[in-house]
Design a protein around this motif. Structure first.
Motif, PDB file in Angstrom:
ATOM      1  N   ALA A 110     -18.984  -9.279  26.752  1.00  0.00           N
ATOM      2  CA  ALA A 110     -18.291  -8.247  25.992  1.00  0.00           C
ATOM      3  C   ALA A 110     -19.261  -7.384  25.203  1.00  0.00           C
ATOM      4  O   ALA A 110     -19.127  -6.153  25.155  1.00  0.00           O
ATOM      5  CB  ALA A 110     -17.271  -8.888  25.054  1.00  0.00           C
ATOM      6  N   VAL A 111     -20.244  -8.002  24.573  1.00  0.00           N
ATOM      7  CA  VAL A 111     -21.179  -7.236  23.753  1.00  0.00           C
ATOM      8  C   VAL A 111     -22.087  -6.375  24.625  1.00  0.00           C
ATOM      9  O   VAL A 111     -22.471  -5.265  24.243  1.00  0.00           O
ATOM     10  CB  VAL A 111     -21.983  -8.180  22.827  1.00  0.00           C
ATOM     11  CG1 VAL A 111     -23.136  -8.842  23.540  1.00  0.00           C
ATOM     12  CG2 VAL A 111     -22.488  -7.444  21.595  1.00  0.00           C
ATOM     13  N   LEU A 112     -22.408  -6.857  25.810  1.00  0.00           N
ATOM     14  CA  LEU A 112     -23.188  -6.044  26.755  1.00  0.00           C
ATOM     15  C   LEU A 112     -22.416  -4.780  27.135  1.00  0.00           C
ATOM     16  O   LEU A 112     -22.966  -3.671  27.125  1.00  0.00           O
ATOM     17  CB  LEU A 112     -23.509  -6.856  28.011  1.00  0.00           C
ATOM     18  CG  LEU A 112     -24.756  -7.738  28.000  1.00  0.00           C
ATOM     19  CD1 LEU A 112     -24.766  -8.652  29.223  1.00  0.00           C
ATOM     20  CD2 LEU A 112     -26.014  -6.871  27.975  1.00  0.00           C
ATOM     21  N   LEU A 113     -21.150  -4.956  27.485  1.00  0.00           N
ATOM     22  CA  LEU A 113     -20.322  -3.827  27.890  1.00  0.00           C
ATOM     23  C   LEU A 113     -20.064  -2.876  26.725  1.00  0.00           C
ATOM     24  O   LEU A 113     -20.053  -1.647  26.900  1.00  0.00           O
ATOM     25  CB  LEU A 113     -18.990  -4.328  28.456  1.00  0.00           C
ATOM     26  CG  LEU A 113     -19.064  -5.084  29.785  1.00  0.00           C
ATOM     27  CD1 LEU A 113     -17.700  -5.627  30.169  1.00  0.00           C
ATOM     28  CD2 LEU A 113     -19.599  -4.173  30.892  1.00  0.00           C
ATOM     29  N   ALA A 114     -19.853  -3.436  25.533  1.00  0.00           N
ATOM     30  CA  ALA A 114     -19.599  -2.591  24.366  1.00  0.00           C
ATOM     31  C   ALA A 114     -20.810  -1.734  24.039  1.00  0.00           C
ATOM     32  O   ALA A 114     -20.682  -0.549  23.703  1.00  0.00           O
ATOM     33  CB  ALA A 114     -19.216  -3.453  23.171  1.00  0.00           C
ATOM     34  N   THR A 119     -18.699   4.513  21.957  1.00  0.00           N
ATOM     35  CA  THR A 119     -19.339   5.730  21.451  1.00  0.00           C
ATOM     36  C   THR A 119     -20.222   5.399  20.247  1.00  0.00           C
ATOM     37  O   THR A 119     -20.088   4.338  19.631  1.00  0.00           O
ATOM     38  CB  THR A 119     -18.273   6.757  21.021  1.00  0.00           C
ATOM     39  OG1 THR A 119     -17.557   6.240  19.882  1.00  0.00           O
ATOM     40  CG2 THR A 119     -17.296   7.035  22.153  1.00  0.00           C
ATOM     41  N   ASP A 120     -21.100   6.322  19.906  1.00  0.00           N
ATOM     42  CA  ASP A 120     -21.946   6.119  18.722  1.00  0.00           C
ATOM     43  C   ASP A 120     -21.097   5.950  17.469  1.00  0.00           C
ATOM     44  O   ASP A 120     -21.403   5.125  16.607  1.00  0.00           O
ATOM     45  CB  ASP A 120     -22.895   7.316  18.541  1.00  0.00           C
ATOM     46  CG  ASP A 120     -23.961   7.388  19.631  1.00  0.00           C
ATOM     47  OD1 ASP A 120     -24.185   6.357  20.300  1.00  0.00           O
ATOM     48  OD2 ASP A 120     -24.560   8.466  19.808  1.00  0.00           O
ATOM     49  N   LEU A 121     -20.039   6.730  17.377  1.00  0.00           N
ATOM     50  CA  LEU A 121     -19.162   6.647  16.212  1.00  0.00           C
ATOM     51  C   LEU A 121     -18.485   5.279  16.127  1.00  0.00           C
ATOM     52  O   LEU A 121     -18.387   4.691  15.038  1.00  0.00           O
ATOM     53  CB  LEU A 121     -18.100   7.746  16.275  1.00  0.00           C
ATOM     54  CG  LEU A 121     -17.060   7.737  15.139  1.00  0.00           C
ATOM     55  CD1 LEU A 121     -17.750   7.885  13.782  1.00  0.00           C
ATOM     56  CD2 LEU A 121     -16.024   8.847  15.349  1.00  0.00           C
ATOM     57  N   GLU A 122     -18.046   4.765  17.243  1.00  0.00           N
ATOM     58  CA  GLU A 122     -17.389   3.452  17.256  1.00  0.00           C
ATOM     59  C   GLU A 122     -18.349   2.349  16.833  1.00  0.00           C
ATOM     60  O   GLU A 122     -17.985   1.445  16.062  1.00  0.00           O
ATOM     61  CB  GLU A 122     -16.832   3.161  18.642  1.00  0.00           C
ATOM     62  CG  GLU A 122     -15.602   3.989  18.995  1.00  0.00           C
ATOM     63  CD  GLU A 122     -15.182   3.817  20.433  1.00  0.00           C
ATOM     64  OE1 GLU A 122     -13.960   3.927  20.704  1.00  0.00           O
ATOM     65  OE2 GLU A 122     -16.056   3.575  21.306  1.00  0.00           O
ATOM     66  N   LEU A 123     -19.580   2.429  17.297  1.00  0.00           N
ATOM     67  CA  LEU A 123     -20.566   1.408  16.941  1.00  0.00           C
ATOM     68  C   LEU A 123     -20.962   1.511  15.478  1.00  0.00           C
ATOM     69  O   LEU A 123     -21.144   0.496  14.795  1.00  0.00           O
ATOM     70  CB  LEU A 123     -21.796   1.534  17.848  1.00  0.00           C
ATOM     71  CG  LEU A 123     -21.542   1.248  19.335  1.00  0.00           C
ATOM     72  CD1 LEU A 123     -22.814   1.470  20.138  1.00  0.00           C
ATOM     73  CD2 LEU A 123     -21.030  -0.176  19.541  1.00  0.00           C
ATOM     74  N   LEU A 159     -14.113  -2.938  22.336  1.00  0.00           N
ATOM     75  CA  LEU A 159     -15.069  -1.879  22.649  1.00  0.00           C
ATOM     76  C   LEU A 159     -15.695  -2.054  24.032  1.00  0.00           C
ATOM     77  O   LEU A 159     -16.336  -1.137  24.544  1.00  0.00           O
ATOM     78  CB  LEU A 159     -16.182  -1.832  21.588  1.00  0.00           C
ATOM     79  CG  LEU A 159     -15.773  -1.348  20.193  1.00  0.00           C
ATOM     80  CD1 LEU A 159     -16.972  -1.423  19.241  1.00  0.00           C
ATOM     81  CD2 LEU A 159     -15.245   0.081  20.251  1.00  0.00           C
ATOM     82  N   SER A 160     -15.498  -3.213  24.643  1.00  0.00           N
ATOM     83  CA  SER A 160     -16.049  -3.446  25.991  1.00  0.00           C
ATOM     84  C   SER A 160     -15.341  -2.581  27.035  1.00  0.00           C
ATOM     85  O   SER A 160     -15.849  -2.413  28.140  1.00  0.00           O
ATOM     86  CB  SER A 160     -15.894  -4.926  26.367  1.00  0.00           C
ATOM     87  OG  SER A 160     -14.539  -5.240  26.664  1.00  0.00           O
ATOM     88  N   ALA A 203     -28.115  -4.114  16.786  1.00  0.00           N
ATOM     89  CA  ALA A 203     -28.643  -4.101  18.153  1.00  0.00           C
ATOM     90  C   ALA A 203     -27.755  -3.247  19.055  1.00  0.00           C
ATOM     91  O   ALA A 203     -28.248  -2.513  19.926  1.00  0.00           O
ATOM     92  CB  ALA A 203     -28.737  -5.523  18.690  1.00  0.00           C
ATOM     93  N   MET A 204     -26.453  -3.316  18.848  1.00  0.00           N
ATOM     94  CA  MET A 204     -25.537  -2.499  19.635  1.00  0.00           C
ATOM     95  C   MET A 204     -25.731  -1.016  19.332  1.00  0.00           C
ATOM     96  O   MET A 204     -25.656  -0.176  20.234  1.00  0.00           O
ATOM     97  CB  MET A 204     -24.091  -2.919  19.359  1.00  0.00           C
ATOM     98  CG  MET A 204     -23.745  -4.326  19.852  1.00  0.00           C
ATOM     99  SD  MET A 204     -22.119  -4.886  19.274  1.00  0.00           S
ATOM    100  CE  MET A 204     -21.049  -3.755  20.165  1.00  0.00           C
ATOM    101  N   LEU A 205     -25.974  -0.694  18.055  1.00  0.00           N
ATOM    102  CA  LEU A 205     -26.229   0.700  17.688  1.00  0.00           C
ATOM    103  C   LEU A 205     -27.443   1.265  18.419  1.00  0.00           C
ATOM    104  O   LEU A 205     -27.485   2.448  18.762  1.00  0.00           O
ATOM    105  CB  LEU A 205     -26.442   0.808  16.179  1.00  0.00           C
ATOM    106  CG  LEU A 205     -25.207   1.041  15.307  1.00  0.00           C
ATOM    107  CD1 LEU A 205     -25.580   0.944  13.837  1.00  0.00           C
ATOM    108  CD2 LEU A 205     -24.596   2.405  15.609  1.00  0.00           C
TER     109      LEU A 205
END
Length: 243
Positions: A110-114, A119-123, A159-160, A203-205
């Motif tokens: 899930a975190v890979l896909l997210a 979007t940048d805003l979502e992250l 978010l994925s 890290a996601m950002l």
């Protein structure tokens, strides 16, 4: 012989007040109440669930009780034995470790896909929300903190952009809810949870999904020793409470 005169029935206003105060429970409401009971082990592990007693307790017929229990069997919160009926699921080390293994696989994906699809805003919103949550953590109850922790993971799952994956993660989270609540109350990992969540979000950002996935796996992983301690603590709470 005079005919029997049947007077019109007049409802007592007080009866109307009582009825207004106690609306009939709908099937979904019955399901939600029993689901919460199962999540929190209000039934004792491996205890047979008496449908008639439960129906009387909830002041409903047996039908919505049975429908709710059948649904909860499919969700893994209740078990069913042919010719014996419905039972509360067990609470043991093996189940905790097995669920944790599955959860790691699902949430790393899930975190890979997210990290790839959000979007940048979502992250940024995720990271900012968790920072605000961390800042007010001392004022939250353990139940609220558990809910916030679950929400963090579900936000990532959503978010994925894979609803089936998110549904599976939600199912696992429901089954380990009691365990996570114990972890929060004991403050076993509380001092590190905030930092770990922040690191995952950062890290996601950076769109570094692999690092985020590694951090997520390390964050979720539980040792056999911790699982044993959690089961001991959980069983003590289940059998000592008086509700």
């Amino acid at each position: 012989m005079s005919a029997l005169v049947r007077l019109p029935y007049r409802r007592n206003p007080k009866d109307q007040d009582v009825l207004a105060q106690k609306p009939a429970k709908t099937g979904p409401r019955v399901y939600e109440e029993i689901r919460r009971m199962a999540m929190e082990y209000r039934f004792k592990p491996n205890e047979r669930i008496n449908e008639l007693e439960l129906a009387a307790r909830m002041q409903v017929s047996r039908s919505p009780i049975r429908e709710a229990l059948q649904r909860l069997v499919t969700e893994g919160l209740i078990t069913f034995q042919l010719n014996r009926g419905f039972f509360c699921r067990g609470f043991d080390v093996e189940e905790i470790l097995n669920l944790t293994d599955v959860r790691i696989l699902l949430e790393e994906r899930a975190v890979l896909l997210a990290a790839e699809h959000a979007t940048d805003l979502e992250l940024r919103t995720l990271a900012d929300w968790w920072q605000k949550t961390s800042a007010m953590a001392d004022a939250l109850s353990s139940a609220d903190l558990t809910a916030k922790d679950e929400e963090f993971h579900m936000r990532i799952a959503n978010l994925s952009r894979n609803p089936e994956l998110a549904k599976m993660i939600e199912g696992i989270n429901t089954r380990i809810h009691f365990v996570r609540h114990i972890e929060v109350e004991k403050h076993r990992r509380l001092s590190t949870t905030y930092t770990e969540h922040n690191n995952i979000a950062e890290a996601m950002l950076k769109r570094d999904g692999r690092t985020a996935a590694t951090l997520m796996g390390d964050h979720i992983r539980i040792s056999a020793t911790d699982a044993v301690d959690t089961v001991k603590e959980g069983l003590a709470r289940i059998f000592m409470r008086d509700d």
